[in-house]
Design a protein around this motif. Structure first.
Motif, PDB file in Angstrom:
ATOM      1  N   GLU A   1       0.811  -1.204   0.000  1.00 47.49           N
ATOM      2  CA  GLU A   1       0.000   0.000   0.000  1.00 47.49           C
ATOM      3  C   GLU A   1       0.857   1.272   0.000  1.00 47.49           C
ATOM      4  O   GLU A   1       1.942   1.307   0.573  1.00 47.49           O
ATOM      5  N   ASN A   2       0.327   2.300  -0.685  1.00 47.91           N
ATOM      6  CA  ASN A   2       0.964   3.622  -0.766  1.00 47.91           C
ATOM      7  C   ASN A   2       2.351   3.584  -1.407  1.00 47.91           C
ATOM      8  O   ASN A   2       3.196   4.442  -1.130  1.00 47.91           O
TER       9      ASN A   2
ATOM     10  N   PHE B   1      -7.808 -20.909  -3.584  1.00 49.90           N
ATOM     11  CA  PHE B   1      -7.303 -21.739  -2.488  1.00 49.90           C
ATOM     12  C   PHE B   1      -6.768 -20.867  -1.354  1.00 49.90           C
ATOM     13  O   PHE B   1      -7.029 -21.148  -0.174  1.00 49.90           O
ATOM     14  N   LEU B   2      -6.034 -19.803  -1.706  1.00 58.26           N
ATOM     15  CA  LEU B   2      -5.501 -18.908  -0.674  1.00 58.26           C
ATOM     16  C   LEU B   2      -6.627 -18.194   0.068  1.00 58.26           C
ATOM     17  O   LEU B   2      -6.536 -17.964   1.280  1.00 58.26           O
ATOM     18  N   ALA B   3      -7.699 -17.854  -0.662  1.00 60.21           N
ATOM     19  CA  ALA B   3      -8.853 -17.227  -0.006  1.00 60.21           C
ATOM     20  C   ALA B   3      -9.584 -18.236   0.884  1.00 60.21           C
ATOM     21  O   ALA B   3     -10.085 -17.883   1.960  1.00 60.21           O
ATOM     22  N   LYS B   4      -9.635 -19.478   0.439  1.00 61.59           N
ATOM     23  CA  LYS B   4     -10.320 -20.532   1.185  1.00 61.59           C
ATOM     24  C   LYS B   4      -9.692 -20.757   2.556  1.00 61.59           C
ATOM     25  O   LYS B   4     -10.407 -21.029   3.534  1.00 61.59           O
ATOM     26  N   ILE B   5      -8.361 -20.647   2.626  1.00 66.23           N
ATOM     27  CA  ILE B   5      -7.701 -20.852   3.920  1.00 66.23           C
ATOM     28  C   ILE B   5      -7.529 -19.525   4.668  1.00 66.23           C
ATOM     29  O   ILE B   5      -6.772 -19.431   5.638  1.00 66.23           O
TER      30      ILE B   5
ATOM     31  N   LEU C   1      -6.289 -16.421   4.017  1.00 61.66           N
ATOM     32  CA  LEU C   1      -5.093 -15.581   4.066  1.00 61.66           C
ATOM     33  C   LEU C   1      -5.472 -14.141   3.747  1.00 61.66           C
ATOM     34  O   LEU C   1      -6.236 -13.886   2.800  1.00 61.66           O
ATOM     35  N   PRO C   2      -4.950 -13.161   4.469  1.00 66.52           N
ATOM     36  CA  PRO C   2      -5.282 -11.745   4.207  1.00 66.52           C
ATOM     37  C   PRO C   2      -4.650 -11.266   2.894  1.00 66.52           C
ATOM     38  O   PRO C   2      -3.707 -11.885   2.380  1.00 66.52           O
ATOM     39  N   PRO C   3      -5.160 -10.160   2.326  1.00 67.00           N
ATOM     40  CA  PRO C   3      -4.694  -9.674   1.022  1.00 67.00           C
ATOM     41  C   PRO C   3      -3.188  -9.471   0.928  1.00 67.00           C
ATOM     42  O   PRO C   3      -2.580  -9.808  -0.099  1.00 67.00           O
ATOM     43  N   LYS C   4      -2.574  -8.926   1.974  1.00 64.64           N
ATOM     44  CA  LYS C   4      -1.128  -8.668   1.913  1.00 64.64           C
ATOM     45  C   LYS C   4      -0.350  -9.970   1.761  1.00 64.64           C
ATOM     46  O   LYS C   4       0.561 -10.079   0.919  1.00 64.64           O
ATOM     47  N   ILE C   5      -0.715 -10.993   2.543  1.00 64.88           N
ATOM     48  CA  ILE C   5      -0.026 -12.280   2.476  1.00 64.88           C
ATOM     49  C   ILE C   5      -0.296 -12.955   1.142  1.00 64.88           C
ATOM     50  O   ILE C   5       0.599 -13.545   0.520  1.00 64.88           O
TER      51      ILE C   5
ATOM     52  N   ALA D   1       3.352 -14.993 -10.287  1.00 58.40           N
ATOM     53  CA  ALA D   1       2.261 -14.897 -11.253  1.00 58.40           C
ATOM     54  C   ALA D   1       2.387 -13.607 -12.054  1.00 58.40           C
ATOM     55  O   ALA D   1       2.733 -12.553 -11.510  1.00 58.40           O
ATOM     56  N   ASP D   2       2.099 -13.677 -13.352  1.00 61.00           N
ATOM     57  CA  ASP D   2       2.214 -12.509 -14.226  1.00 61.00           C
ATOM     58  C   ASP D   2       0.939 -11.679 -14.273  1.00 61.00           C
ATOM     59  O   ASP D   2       0.991 -10.455 -14.352  1.00 61.00           O
ATOM     60  N   HIS D   3      -0.226 -12.335 -14.244  1.00 60.16           N
ATOM     61  CA  HIS D   3      -1.498 -11.647 -14.434  1.00 60.16           C
ATOM     62  C   HIS D   3      -2.272 -11.531 -13.132  1.00 60.16           C
ATOM     63  O   HIS D   3      -2.054 -12.306 -12.196  1.00 60.16           O
ATOM     64  N   ASP D   4      -3.166 -10.567 -13.082  1.00 61.41           N
ATOM     65  CA  ASP D   4      -4.022 -10.360 -11.913  1.00 61.41           C
ATOM     66  C   ASP D   4      -4.888 -11.594 -11.712  1.00 61.41           C
ATOM     67  O   ASP D   4      -5.754 -11.909 -12.531  1.00 61.41           O
ATOM     68  N   GLN D   5      -4.669 -12.292 -10.613  1.00 59.77           N
ATOM     69  CA  GLN D   5      -5.362 -13.560 -10.354  1.00 59.77           C
ATOM     70  C   GLN D   5      -6.703 -13.369  -9.663  1.00 59.77           C
ATOM     71  O   GLN D   5      -7.430 -14.340  -9.454  1.00 59.77           O
ATOM     72  N   ASP D   6      -7.054 -12.119  -9.324  1.00 60.08           N
ATOM     73  CA  ASP D   6      -8.294 -11.868  -8.586  1.00 60.08           C
ATOM     74  C   ASP D   6      -9.407 -11.324  -9.467  1.00 60.08           C
ATOM     75  O   ASP D   6     -10.374 -10.754  -8.969  1.00 60.08           O
ATOM     76  N   VAL D   7      -9.277 -11.469 -10.781  1.00 61.15           N
ATOM     77  CA  VAL D   7     -10.333 -11.038 -11.689  1.00 61.15           C
ATOM     78  C   VAL D   7     -10.826 -12.247 -12.480  1.00 61.15           C
ATOM     79  O   VAL D   7     -10.067 -13.179 -12.757  1.00 61.15           O
ATOM     80  N   GLU D   8     -12.098 -12.232 -12.832  1.00 63.32           N
ATOM     81  CA  GLU D   8     -12.679 -13.370 -13.548  1.00 63.32           C
ATOM     82  C   GLU D   8     -12.066 -13.544 -14.936  1.00 63.32           C
ATOM     83  O   GLU D   8     -11.960 -14.650 -15.443  1.00 63.32           O
ATOM     84  N   ALA D   9     -11.664 -12.417 -15.534  1.00 68.84           N
ATOM     85  CA  ALA D   9     -11.130 -12.475 -16.901  1.00 68.84           C
ATOM     86  C   ALA D   9      -9.614 -12.651 -16.924  1.00 68.84           C
ATOM     87  O   ALA D   9      -8.953 -12.228 -17.865  1.00 68.84           O
ATOM     88  N   CYS D  10      -9.060 -13.278 -15.889  1.00 68.39           N
ATOM     89  CA  CYS D  10      -7.606 -13.483 -15.833  1.00 68.39           C
ATOM     90  C   CYS D  10      -7.141 -14.255 -17.069  1.00 68.39           C
ATOM     91  O   CYS D  10      -7.688 -15.314 -17.402  1.00 68.39           O
TER      92      CYS D  10
END
Length: 539
Positions: A151-152, A212-216, A218-222, A233-242
């Motif tokens: 952040e920032n 999987f990381l969300a399932k266990i 883990l907070p966004p920073k981790i 990872a090269d691409h944004d993994q948190d979007v549906e259109a990854c």
């Protein structure tokens, strides 16, 4: 005045390779070790082709000469097919803000054409270097630290061990415990002695790693640290259109590589190392290994045409710029050469594509020479700008590798930054790199002016004294009677390139081992090469 080219003797070889990049050099060394007669040519006056390390002027000339197609020298001979190249680089922008300083130290720079790139201490490239005794020709330096932008715009150091996690002041106690819990899950999954019930389920392994990381929980920073600074990872993994979803299985494999790399060599406490004098040393080392096995090398030797059998249209050999004809049943070309559709394939022998990774994309590359380090007292470091850390629409990771004079790639007191990001076009790629460079410059100004009143602040010389930004095409390799190697990819490591070279070698020689294990290379001392004082003596 006509350039005088040497005559090559003999004129017939088992294999001819054009280009001395890393994949071509690996294949040359492997084929020579298998007892094949190999001729290895390069039209350039230096080794490495698109994996070379060059001075600023040499790099500028190479990028410019490779940015437009040369004129064709096709003749009327029906038994030949003109061999031309295609531009691998475009939108080349080079600027110098301190030309006198650069000119004074020009010979002390070794700038990588295909940076940023490092080696994980436990990856396939290092295993190959050790197995094939190529470490006798190489020295390595450790990457001292790994940072991620949080952040920032703040750069946070990535903890790479259990002790580093608990010493990290940027993580709360809850975050530390969550990270340690996750690493234990990975460790149990990778332990062959653990019961299947304690491992990650097959369903989870096939699911997106981000889920999987969300399932266990883990907070966004981790999540960001694991996803983009360790799993890379090269691409944004948190979007549906990854565009390229990282599966949990692959994510865990990448974490395992990172963890097994940490501390493998006593002189490299972290996971990453870099070859002294630049990554161009790697193809040179394998070329030297091939030369020991009597591979013949000729630089400054352009190839202008292919020789074709008039009866069946199949490849027979090559014609050099000197006019000499050379013959071989197999030919391997570097990725800048146009693969001729008129030769090398037939209904009985189709041309196969062995890799289709990222051929639709391009990679934006940047090189900056700076007057100071991004972090005081740290010479060699990696910075990752994950998606959305630079601007809201950023959906691609930007990686920045800083190297100092300890790596013998620049003079003391200066540093080299390598930047890269996958992109769809030049506009997107340049925006990614220029925004990252601006963020770096802002952070440097803030750091220099911290605690200094405005009226007392002195006018500082520019942080960046030389800069190159360009777009590189990505291409997959092909094989048949005529083969082509893949271009440098957008990865930070060499894993896929080594894998592609091995596949191409086995397609060319199915019954041969891809470089059998060997003792120290014969006559290594005769090469007068430096002994390995880097971190390639395992603990």
């Amino acid at each position: 005045m006509t350039e005088a080219y040497p005559q090559i003797d003999p004129t017939t070889f088992d294999l001819i390779i054009v280009g001395t990049g890393l994949p071509e050099s690996l294949i040359a060394a492997a084929a020579s070790a298998a007892g094949k007669s190999v001729l290895h040519l390069d039209p350039n006056p230096f080794y490495g082709s698109h994996f070379a390390s060059l001075g600023p002027d040499e790099l500028s000339a190479f990028l410019s000469s490779s940015s437009f197609p040369p004129s064709s020298s096709s003749g009327e001979d029906p038994a030949t097919v003109s061999l031309t190249t295609r531009p691998l680089y475009s939108n080349v922008e080079i600027s110098s803000l301190a030309p006198e300083t650069l000119e004074e130290h020009a010979r002390k720079f070794n700038l990588d054409v295909a940076g940023p790139r490092v080696l994980f201490c436990a990856d396939r490239a290092i295993d190959a270097i050790l197995k094939w005794s190529t470490n006798h020709y190489l020295e390595f330096k450790a990457i001292d630290a790994n940072f991620i932008c949080v952040e920032n715009g703040k750069l946070m150091r990535v903890p790479d061990s259990r002790s580093a996690i608990f010493k990290d002041k940027n993580l709360s106690l809850i975050e530390k415990n969550q990270l340690m819990k996750f690493l234990k899950i990975v460790q149990r999954h990778l332990d062959p002695d653990e019961d299947a019930s304690s491992k990650v389920s097959q369903e989870d392994l096939e699911s997106p790693f981000a889920e999987f990381l969300a399932k266990i929980k883990l907070p966004p920073k981790i999540k960001s640290i694991i996803m983009y600074s360790i799993a890379m990872a090269d691409h944004d993994q948190d979007v549906e259109a990854c565009k390229n979803i990282l599966k949990t299985k692959d994510g865990i494999d990448r974490l395992a590589l990172f963890q097994s790399s940490v501390g493998r060599f006593p002189n490299s406490p972290g996971a990453l190392i870099y070859p002294s004098y630049g990554q161009g040393e790697l193809p040179q080392a394998f070329c030297r290994r091939a030369a020991v096995k009597r591979c013949l090398y000729v630089l400054r030797m352009p190839v202008v045409a292919l020789l074709i059998d008039e009866e069946n249209g199949q490849y027979r050999g090559i014609r050099l710029a000197s006019g000499q004809d050379l013959f071989s049943p197999k030919l391997i070309l570097d990725p800048s050469f146009v693969f001729p559709s008129q030769a090398g394939s037939s209904p009985e022998e189709p041309v196969h594509v062995f890799s289709e990774k990222a051929v639709e994309a391009k990679v934006a590359r940047g090189i900056c020479i700076t007057r100071s380090s991004l972090k005081p007292d740290i010479s060699n470091l990696l910075v990752v700008y994950p998606p959305r850390s630079l601007y809201p629409e950023q959906d691609i990771t930007v990686r920045v590798l800083q190297l100092g004079s300890t790596s013998a790639i620049c003079p003391p007191g200066m540093f080299v930054l390598y930047l890269s990001a996958l992109c769809n076009d030049a506009t997107q790629g340049k925006k990614l790199l220029n925004t990252a460079i601006s963020a770096i410059e802002v952070s440097q100004i803030s750091e220099r002016n911290a605690g200094v009143k405005n009226e007392d602040a002195e006018v500082e010389p520019p942080f960046i004294i030389w800069k190159a930004i360009f777009i590189q095409e990505l291409s997959a390799g092909k094989y048949g009677s005529i083969c082509s190697t893949p271009s440098p990819d957008g990865n930070l490591n060499y894993h896929d390139l080594v894998d592609a070279a091995e596949k191409l070698f086995h397609a060319t020689y199915p019954d041969e081992a891809f470089f059998p294990e060997t003792a120290s290379p014969e006559n290594a001392d005769e090469d007068n090469c430096p002994e390995d004082d880097g971190p390639l003596e395992e603990a």
